[in-house]
Structures are given as structure tokens and as C-alpha cells.
Design an enzyme around this catalytic site. Sequence first.
Site, PDB file in Angstrom:
ATOM      1  CB  SER A 121      -0.895   0.000   1.246  1.00  0.00           C
ATOM      2  OG  SER A 121      -1.522   1.245   1.444  1.00  0.00           O
ATOM      3  CE1 TYR A 145      -3.638  -2.484   5.556  1.00  0.00           C
ATOM      4  CE2 TYR A 145      -3.050  -0.423   4.483  1.00  0.00           C
ATOM      5  CZ  TYR A 145      -3.471  -1.734   4.409  1.00  0.00           C
ATOM      6  OH  TYR A 145      -3.721  -2.296   3.180  1.00  0.00           O
ATOM      7  CE  LYS A 149      -1.181  -4.387   3.205  1.00  0.00           C
ATOM      8  NZ  LYS A 149      -1.371  -5.637   2.419  1.00  0.00           N
TER       9      LYS A 149
END
Length: 328
Positions: A121, A145, A149
Site C-alpha cells: 500500500s 497499517y 505493510k
Amino acid sequence: MNILITGASGFIGQALAAALLEDPSITTLTLTDIVEPPKPSKSTDTNTKVHCVKADLTDITACETLLTPDVTNVYLLHGLMSGAAEKNLDLGLRVNIDSTRVILDILRKVKPGIQVIFPSSLAVFGPSEGQVVTEATRPCPGSSYGAEKLICEILIDDFSRRGLIDARIVRLPTIIVRPGAPSGAASSFCSGIIREPLKGERSELPVSKDLALWVCSTRTVIRNLVYANSFPQENFEGGSRVVNLPGITVTVREMLQALKDVGGDSAMDLVQEKRNPDVEKIVNNWPSLFNTAKAKDLGFISDGSLQQAIRDYIEDYGTSSNIQPSRV
């Protein structure tokens, strides 16, 4: 090929599975998620065997059952999205990091050199302050998040460097338009302000209209995920397996204009501004300007206009309202 897709209940997993079923070289396609994924409708029109399996990938035994030597390619789509991962750190760590580590450890032992496609991402980056981001830009995630990642990116890239797997780490832009209900992603509003109004429903806009975002249509993302499975590892010419996928830079104001262009004033009027500091704190950290020369050199395709993305969404998923999309 015998392909496994994790997180296959989500719309990306379902769209990817449907696209892969068009490849006659794929003999078996296994879809797994925390709930049993549905079979794509195209599964009745193909000779590919489709297996749908309910599995908790935080459980080692479940992973060992799925990851057998006959699997040739793995798409790691499972994960806890950005907003949800920020609210629940422990769950985010288990789902986004621990399960990935378990899967990689099993794969490197039962199938050394297996191809692993990991959609990452743009959330691995922090604010770019107007600078153009490339693969050489230092990641500085502004959310749990994004950090999770990035940790997985580093581990997967290192496993590939060591020859334990053949990795393709593709950083996805924000995808628009996502079908279905709002997700736990902080970027969920990007689809919501288009999807809901096209159904004749109200939608809240939690950020400034001047916010710039790096986005990509569903169709282009799926085509690029399929392509990630097709080219030889020699194309990377050594070095990192990380690639920033193509997208376009747009403001929220431009997204709303595209909604108006396709859905008319009646759709536009259903969007209500209601700022949400929690959402803004996350998405304001994401860069919006990318140089994707590496991706294009590798053969990944570029995206089209916002208006076309919305029309493609309507064609692929339809709407449930009486709004007749404009063809202007």
C-alpha cells in the site's frame, strides 16, 4: 498452475479470481478467507477447479493444510484494513504481520522458490510535502497499517533476495470504486462518496475537498495483479522486488466532479461534508504524487480517467437506484 488467493472473500479477491479463471493454464484455484469465499460466477464456465476454504490464517495448522507442495503461486490479499488496524493494534499485528510470517516460513520449506504476489500500500509512506515518490523514497508510515505493510515488504523482499521465494511486491493506490458496504479502510470514503450516491443514498465526506490522493480504478488494479503473476523474475534485473503501481493524482473535488459528470446533480447532492479527524489524520499522511517508471518498464499498465472508472464500476457492478448515468 495451482494458485492460492488469501483474503479471497473481499471484492479484490473475487475480481482477481474471476480474471484468473480466464487463463486456461490455471488448473486449480483455491480461495480462502476467515469466512468461506463464494465461487466467482465464471467458475461454471471454466475447466479450472475452484476450491473455497474457510481458514483462520493466524492458525499455523490451518496454514499448513493450505500450503502444500502442489501450490505454485500465492496471492497474499488477506489483511486488516487501515482504519481497523489503527483501532485494534493487537489484531492488526496478528493478521497483517504474524500470519504473513507463518505463511512465508511454511512456503520456503515446502515449496522453495514459489511465486508470491504481495499487494502492499501507499500507506507505507508518510507525507511527501509535494515531492514525487519513487521506489527509492524512504518509507515513513503514519499509521499502524502502513507500518505493518512495510514490515511485511522488508521480510518478503529479503526472502526473495535469498532465493526462498520469487516475490512481487506491488504497492496499490487507493482503489475506486469499491463495490459493497463501506470497509474498515480509512480511504473507504473515496468509494463511498461515489458508490452510495449512485444508489440514491447519502454519503458523508470526512475530509477536505482539496485533499489530493493517488487512486486507481478496480479494472486497472486487477489487470496489474494478474500481470504480476505472468512475467519472469529476471525482469527485475536484481535488487528490490518492490514496485509502485500506476495510478492518477486527483483531489476530492475532482472526484466529486466526476461523480456529477456521470451521475448528475442528483448524485452530487447526496454527498454531505462531515469532517472526521481520525480519518484525516491517516489519509493526510499519504503521498499523492508518484513516479511509476519502474512499473511501466516492467509492463504494468496505466490507469484512465475518473469518469471512466465510474462508468466501468457501473458496468461491472451496477447501481440500485433510478439514477441514469450521464454519457457526457
